[in-house]
Write an enzyme that holds these catalytic residues in place. Structure first.
Site, PDB file in Angstrom:
ATOM      1  CG  HIS A 229     -12.920 -39.786  18.993  1.00 18.35           C
ATOM      2  ND1 HIS A 229     -13.903 -40.706  19.197  1.00 18.35           N
ATOM      3  CD2 HIS A 229     -13.277 -38.698  19.741  1.00 18.35           C
ATOM      4  CE1 HIS A 229     -14.814 -40.218  20.029  1.00 18.35           C
ATOM      5  NE2 HIS A 229     -14.472 -38.981  20.369  1.00 18.35           N
ATOM      6  CG  HIS A 270     -14.191 -49.198  21.223  1.00 19.76           C
ATOM      7  ND1 HIS A 270     -14.382 -48.839  22.531  1.00 19.76           N
ATOM      8  CD2 HIS A 270     -14.878 -48.307  20.491  1.00 19.76           C
ATOM      9  CE1 HIS A 270     -15.175 -47.785  22.596  1.00 19.76           C
ATOM     10  NE2 HIS A 270     -15.488 -47.430  21.360  1.00 19.76           N
ATOM     11  CG  ASP A 328     -16.021 -44.880  13.485  1.00 16.66           C
ATOM     12  OD1 ASP A 328     -15.429 -44.935  14.581  1.00 16.66           O
ATOM     13  OD2 ASP A 328     -16.863 -44.019  13.198  1.00 16.66           O
TER      14      ASP A 328
HETATM   15  C1  SDX Z   1     -14.545 -44.294  18.166  1.00 13.20           C
HETATM   16  O1  SDX Z   1     -14.192 -44.156  23.037  1.00 13.20           O
HETATM   17  C2  SDX Z   1     -15.233 -44.275  22.329  1.00 13.20           C
HETATM   18  O2  SDX Z   1     -16.294 -44.659  22.784  1.00 13.20           O
HETATM   19  C3  SDX Z   1     -15.069 -43.866  20.870  1.00 13.20           C
HETATM   20  C4  SDX Z   1     -16.243 -44.141  19.965  1.00 13.20           C
HETATM   21  C5  SDX Z   1     -17.423 -43.281  20.322  1.00 13.20           C
HETATM   22  O3  SDX Z   1     -18.544 -43.670  19.981  1.00 13.20           O
HETATM   23  O4  SDX Z   1     -17.195 -42.152  20.823  1.00 13.20           O
HETATM   24  O5  SDX Z   1     -16.628 -45.512  20.073  1.00 13.20           O
HETATM   25  C6  SDX Z   1     -15.897 -43.849  18.516  1.00 13.20           C
HETATM   26  O6  SDX Z   1     -13.636 -43.526  18.283  1.00 13.20           O
HETATM   27  C7  SDX Z   1     -14.346 -45.718  17.723  1.00 13.20           C
HETATM   28  C8  SDX Z   1     -12.836 -46.047  17.442  1.00 13.20           C
HETATM   29  C9  SDX Z   1     -12.542 -45.541  16.051  1.00 13.20           C
HETATM   30  N1  SDX Z   1     -11.093 -45.639  15.753  1.00 13.20           N
HETATM   31  C10 SDX Z   1     -10.645 -46.527  14.887  1.00 13.20           C
HETATM   32  O7  SDX Z   1     -11.319 -47.381  14.338  1.00 13.20           O
HETATM   33  C11 SDX Z   1      -9.157 -46.362  14.583  1.00 13.20           C
HETATM   34  C12 SDX Z   1      -8.505 -47.760  14.541  1.00 13.20           C
HETATM   35  N2  SDX Z   1      -8.529 -48.276  15.896  1.00 13.20           N
HETATM   36  C13 SDX Z   1      -7.281 -48.109  16.656  1.00 13.20           C
HETATM   37  O8  SDX Z   1      -6.645 -46.884  16.405  1.00 13.20           O
HETATM   38  C14 SDX Z   1      -7.481 -48.472  18.118  1.00 13.20           C
HETATM   39  O9  SDX Z   1      -8.135 -49.674  18.160  1.00 13.20           O
HETATM   40  C15 SDX Z   1      -8.164 -47.529  19.045  1.00 13.20           C
HETATM   41  C16 SDX Z   1      -7.622 -46.149  18.973  1.00 13.20           C
HETATM   42  C17 SDX Z   1      -9.634 -47.478  18.783  1.00 13.20           C
HETATM   43  C18 SDX Z   1      -7.933 -48.058  20.452  1.00 13.20           C
HETATM   44  O10 SDX Z   1      -6.526 -47.949  20.633  1.00 13.20           O
HETATM   45  P1  SDX Z   1      -5.845 -48.701  21.804  1.00 13.20           P
HETATM   46  O11 SDX Z   1      -6.589 -48.490  23.070  1.00 13.20           O
HETATM   47  O12 SDX Z   1      -4.373 -48.441  21.780  1.00 13.20           O
HETATM   48  O13 SDX Z   1      -6.086 -50.178  21.374  1.00 13.20           O
HETATM   49  P2  SDX Z   1      -5.735 -51.350  22.292  1.00 13.20           P
HETATM   50  O14 SDX Z   1      -5.060 -50.925  23.543  1.00 13.20           O
HETATM   51  O15 SDX Z   1      -6.976 -52.150  22.406  1.00 13.20           O
HETATM   52  O16 SDX Z   1      -4.633 -52.094  21.389  1.00 13.20           O
HETATM   53  C19 SDX Z   1      -4.231 -53.366  21.802  1.00 13.20           C
HETATM   54  C20 SDX Z   1      -3.304 -53.863  20.700  1.00 13.20           C
HETATM   55  C21 SDX Z   1      -2.116 -52.957  20.453  1.00 13.20           C
HETATM   56  O17 SDX Z   1      -1.098 -53.828  19.987  1.00 13.20           O
HETATM   57  P3  SDX Z   1      -0.009 -54.383  21.069  1.00 13.20           P
HETATM   58  O18 SDX Z   1       0.763 -53.160  21.509  1.00 13.20           O
HETATM   59  O19 SDX Z   1      -0.775 -55.052  22.193  1.00 13.20           O
HETATM   60  O20 SDX Z   1       0.848 -55.353  20.253  1.00 13.20           O
HETATM   61  O21 SDX Z   1      -4.024 -53.916  19.466  1.00 13.20           O
HETATM   62  C22 SDX Z   1      -3.369 -53.101  18.498  1.00 13.20           C
HETATM   63  C23 SDX Z   1      -2.558 -52.099  19.283  1.00 13.20           C
HETATM   64  O22 SDX Z   1      -1.460 -51.682  18.503  1.00 13.20           O
HETATM   65  N3  SDX Z   1      -4.415 -52.453  17.715  1.00 13.20           N
HETATM   66  C24 SDX Z   1      -4.529 -52.544  16.400  1.00 13.20           C
HETATM   67  C25 SDX Z   1      -5.686 -51.825  16.077  1.00 13.20           C
HETATM   68  N4  SDX Z   1      -6.223 -51.329  17.191  1.00 13.20           N
HETATM   69  C26 SDX Z   1      -5.427 -51.719  18.206  1.00 13.20           C
HETATM   70  N5  SDX Z   1      -3.776 -53.167  15.477  1.00 13.20           N
HETATM   71  C27 SDX Z   1      -4.193 -53.033  14.171  1.00 13.20           C
HETATM   72  N6  SDX Z   1      -5.300 -52.355  13.786  1.00 13.20           N
HETATM   73  C28 SDX Z   1      -6.056 -51.744  14.712  1.00 13.20           C
HETATM   74  N7  SDX Z   1      -7.143 -51.062  14.352  1.00 13.20           N
END
Ligand code: SDX
Length: 389
Positions: A229, A270, A328
């Site tokens: 987050h 996201h 971010d």
């Molecule tokens: C913020 O909610 C908000 O509004 C938050 C925020 C705010 O203003 O409050 O916008 C701020 O928290 C932004 C997010 C910051 N976090 C990161 O940048 C950390 C890296 N991102 C990931 O951890 C991830 O993308 C999340 C946590 C943001 C979302 O996680 P999800 O919901 O599990 O992602 P998803 O369901 O869209 O994933 C789909 C696929 C998965 O793979 P499969 O199981 O389908 O094979 O995409 C993969 C995930 O493993 N994936 C990634 C990835 N993010 C998702 N693979 C590699 N790198 C990544 N960053």
């Protein structure tokens, strides 16, 4: 089992609440605050105007704007005894740990005299939090480097004052670069609110118990800290440093796709945006402006980030999963260029998001609400008897 998952109004009132504050269209990359697109607010407004908008639903008139700023200025100092809390922390304590503690401690100074049902009292709590967060945040930084705390200067703008308290020292005059101050203010705007993200939902749940707003904001700070987050901006910088060179970008993008490899592209993906995070575009432009102003256009981290973005946006894995840069991805590059240490990045996110948390808390407690009580799908043992000895 049939009927186990019962309808619970308490769950709906916090987990899927109604709100008039922020609208997100994740598929199309749209973010509106009280109907205004984030791009237009970042271009035309400043952070305190956005604070007023999030709280009251309309942009302030010139008179309302002036009154709002003057009232914020009446609350920029903290009680002298609060300064003593810092001495209880190690100098190398993570500033988010200090923020959770010190902001939560504001409850000890204000909440017992506060009537949550009184709109005016809630507004004063908003002013106290908006005004004191930069002061406390800058104190976290000064404490970590062993420099004296700088008192706020009410003759400066909000972002200017924060930079002054961060980098000014008593023995010298400190002039804030207006371009850097504008970039800082824009970072505050871009992080101000974002609907029911994890930390805002935490705030709503904590607030639904009737807890005071200072304790509730402290719960939001704690939730924001996580690397998935608000901690992602710090994690992005650590990732870019780990990549170390443009030549290693392709290899790292491959690692990010490997489920067995813990390496992820921080700042990508996201929960809601399945398109470009509109804030990321503004942040990217701001990064270029700041690095140009500081003569750092060839900053190696920026080059690695640009290469990473270019490759990931063309890569099947990321395209299929609709993974785009989020807010971010570029913010850390700007903050680092300004001279802010990575440990302070999420503190800045928390400072900015305080108004979003407060606006959602205020929206909830202004109406009728019930305590949040999320339910679960129980997957454990069914009833069994204690064994005879
Ligand atoms: C913020 O909610 C908000 O509004 C938050 C925020 C705010 O203003 O409050 O916008 C701020 O928290 C932004 C997010 C910051 N976090 C990161 O940048 C950390 C890296 N991102 C990931 O951890 C991830 O993308 C999340 C946590 C943001 C979302 O996680 P999800 O919901 O599990 O992602 P998803 O369901 O869209 O994933 C789909 C696929 C998965 O793979 P499969 O199981 O389908 O094979 O995409 C993969 C995930 O493993 N994936 C990634 C990835 N993010 C998702 N693979 C590699 N790198 C990544 N960053």
């Amino acid at each position: 089992q049939e009927g186990w998952f019962t309808y619970d109004p308490g769950f709906v009132s916090t987990a899927a609440c109604e709100s008039k504050i922020t609208f997100i269209d994740g598929a199309n990359g749209v973010l509106l605050h009280r109907g205004y697109p984030i791009e237009q607010l970042a271009e035309n407004a400043d952070y305190l105007e956005v604070c007023y908008l999030l709280l009251h639903g309309e942009l302030p008139s010139a008179k309302e704007n002036e009154r709002f700023r003057n009232t914020v200025n009446n609350h920029t100092m903290i009680h002298d005894q609060m300064g003593r809390f810092f001495n209880g922390f190690r100098r190398d304590a993570h500033p988010m740990a200090i923020m959770v503690g010190v902001v939560g401690a504001l409850s000890a100074f204000y909440h017992d005299t506060m009537d949550l049902t009184d709109e005016r009292e809630r507004e004063i709590a908003a002013f106290r939090l908006i005004a004191k967060m930069p002061t406390i945040a800058a104190m976290c930084y000064k404490y970590s480097i062993g420099q004296p705390f700088m008192y706020p200067r009410n003759d400066l703008g909000y972002a200017e004052n924060f930079l002054y308290m961060m980098f000014g020292v008593p023995c010298e005059e400190y002039k804030v670069n207006p371009i850097i101050a504008k970039a800082m203010d824009r970072i505050f705007i871009l992080h101000a609110d974002h609907e029911q993200n994890a930390s805002t939902s935490t705030v709503r749940l904590a607030g639904s118990t009737g807890a005071n707003p200072f304790a509730v904001i402290a719960s939001g700070i704690a939730a924001l800290w996580g690397p998935a987050h608000g901690g992602a901006n710090e994690a992005v910088l650590n990732m870019l440093n780990e990549i170390g060179d443009e030549s290693r970008v392709e290899e790292c993008v491959e690692r990010a796709k490997d489920k067995d490899d813990p390496f992820r592209l921080m700042g990508f993906g996201h929960r809601v945006y399945k398109n470009f995070d509109p804030r990321a575009r503004v942040m990217r432009d701001t990064a270029h402006e700041v690095l140009k102003e500081l003569g750092m256009e060839n900053d190696p981290l920026l080059r690695i980030a640009q290469r990473l973005e270019q490759i990931a946006l063309e890569d099947e894995y990321f395209i299929e999963r609709k993974l785009y840069p989020n807010v971010d991805f570029y913010s850390g590059i700007i903050l680092k260029a300004i001279g802010i240490p990575t440990s302070m990045f999420t503190v800045i996110f928390a400072m900015s998001r305080t108004i979003g948390w407060f606006a959602h808390w205020n929206e909830m407690v202004s109406g009728s609400y019930r305590i949040g009580r999320p339910r679960q799908l129980y997957t454990g043992y069914s009833k069994r008897d204690y064994p005879n000895k």
